[in-house]
Write an enzyme that holds these catalytic residues in place. Structure first.
Site, mmCIF file in Angstrom:
data_model
loop_
_atom_site.group_PDB
_atom_site.id
_atom_site.type_symbol
_atom_site.label_atom_id
_atom_site.label_comp_id
_atom_site.label_asym_id
_atom_site.label_seq_id
_atom_site.Cartn_x
_atom_site.Cartn_y
_atom_site.Cartn_z
ATOM 1 C CE LYS A 66 -4.252 -1.723 2.147
ATOM 2 N NZ LYS A 66 -5.243 -1.501 3.222
ATOM 3 C CG ASP A 103 -8.290 1.012 3.562
ATOM 4 O OD1 ASP A 103 -8.951 0.095 3.041
ATOM 5 O OD2 ASP A 103 -7.062 0.963 3.715
#
Length: 277
Positions: A66, A103
């Site tokens: 990420k 997210d």
């Protein structure tokens, strides 16, 4: 033309993303595919070149990539820049790769769906942990207008660094500070790995929280973590972490396949059946 998407990680076998996206592809009759790829850190730049050539419409990114893909993207969503990580990639028509972080959308979508009205009149929240996952949650709470967010971590210095890195109403402290501030908190969010493998917090007294408070955990294996079980015993509203996984997948699917999918009870049950209890 078949549109292809992916999830990359190292390892990747644990990912439920292929099940989630595969279910939607079938449900909406889309000529497309979604495949997992185990990509080592050394091979990440090479995989990015495959994306740029047009082999894929885009894809998801999971641990440990990420942060690494953040540097490889050509353009970034402002919130992804604030979070410092990207979990969703979209190939643009000109071949450039745009990175976003969904997210925070998954977190908000999960609470909105499963704890309706949770943010109405909410002044104070507590976030447990100060790692990468906590960054997205702080951005989400700031976006929702929460006026005071306590960031509690075993290591106070780490909480302080995180609070200073993101401009917002964030107040760092140690976990031992929980009892002192919990009486005013309407939301508690666990962003740590505590809850996995039977682990539990040993210093949190949830009885101090208002009975109207909501407790949510990003851990979803097990789905009912020790923190959520204790919160339920205290009569508090709880939201497990599985919904965040499902809701964070929606924006990427929409961008790659042109259909905004529904997070249905049927999909949730399908994913639940694959989890360890």
């Amino acid at each position: 033309m078949t549109r292809k998407a992916f999830v990359i990680g190292h390892p990747i076998a644990h990912s439920r993303s292929p099940l989630i996206h595969g279910t939607w592809i079938t449900q909406y009759g889309i000529d497309g595919s979604y495949e997992p790829f185990d990509v080592s850190p050394d091979d990440l730049p090479l995989f990015f070149e495959r994306l740029k050539t047009g082999e894929f419409a885009g894809g998801n990114v999971t641990i440990p990539h990420k942060e690494a893909v953040f540097a490889l993207c050509d353009t970034l969503d402002p919130l992804a820049e604030t979070i410092g990580a990207a979990n969703t990639l979209v190939r643009q028509p000109d071949g450039r790769v745009h990175g976003t972080n969904t997210d925070y959308l998954g977190f908000l979508g999960n609470l909105d769906a499963n704890a309706q009205g949770w943010s109405e009149g909410l002044d104070t929240a507590i976030v447990l942990g100060a790692g990468g996952a906590a960054r997205a949650i702080l951005v989400a709470l700031k976006a929702r207008g929460i006026s005071r967010v306590h960031v509690l971590n075993r290591t106070k210095a780490t909480a302080r660094r995180l609070a200073e890195a993101i401009d917002g109403p964030f107040h760092p402290g140690g976990l031992e500070y929980f009892t002192e501030i919990a009486g005013a908190a309407g939301l508690v969010v666990n962003t740590t790995s505590v809850g996995m493998h039977g682990t539990a917090f040993d210093t949190l007294d949830l009885s101090v929280l208002p009975k109207t408070a909501t407790v949510t955990d990003l851990v979803y294996v097990p789905r009912r973590t020790p923190l959520l079980i204790e919160a339920e015993q205290q009569g508090l509203r709880t939201v497990d972490g599985l919904g965040m996984l499902l809701h964070q997948a929606v924006p990427g699917f929409t961008a790659w396949f042109g259909v905004e999918p529904e997070v249905s009870d049927t999909l949730r049950r399908r994913v639940e059946q694959t989890l360890e209890h």
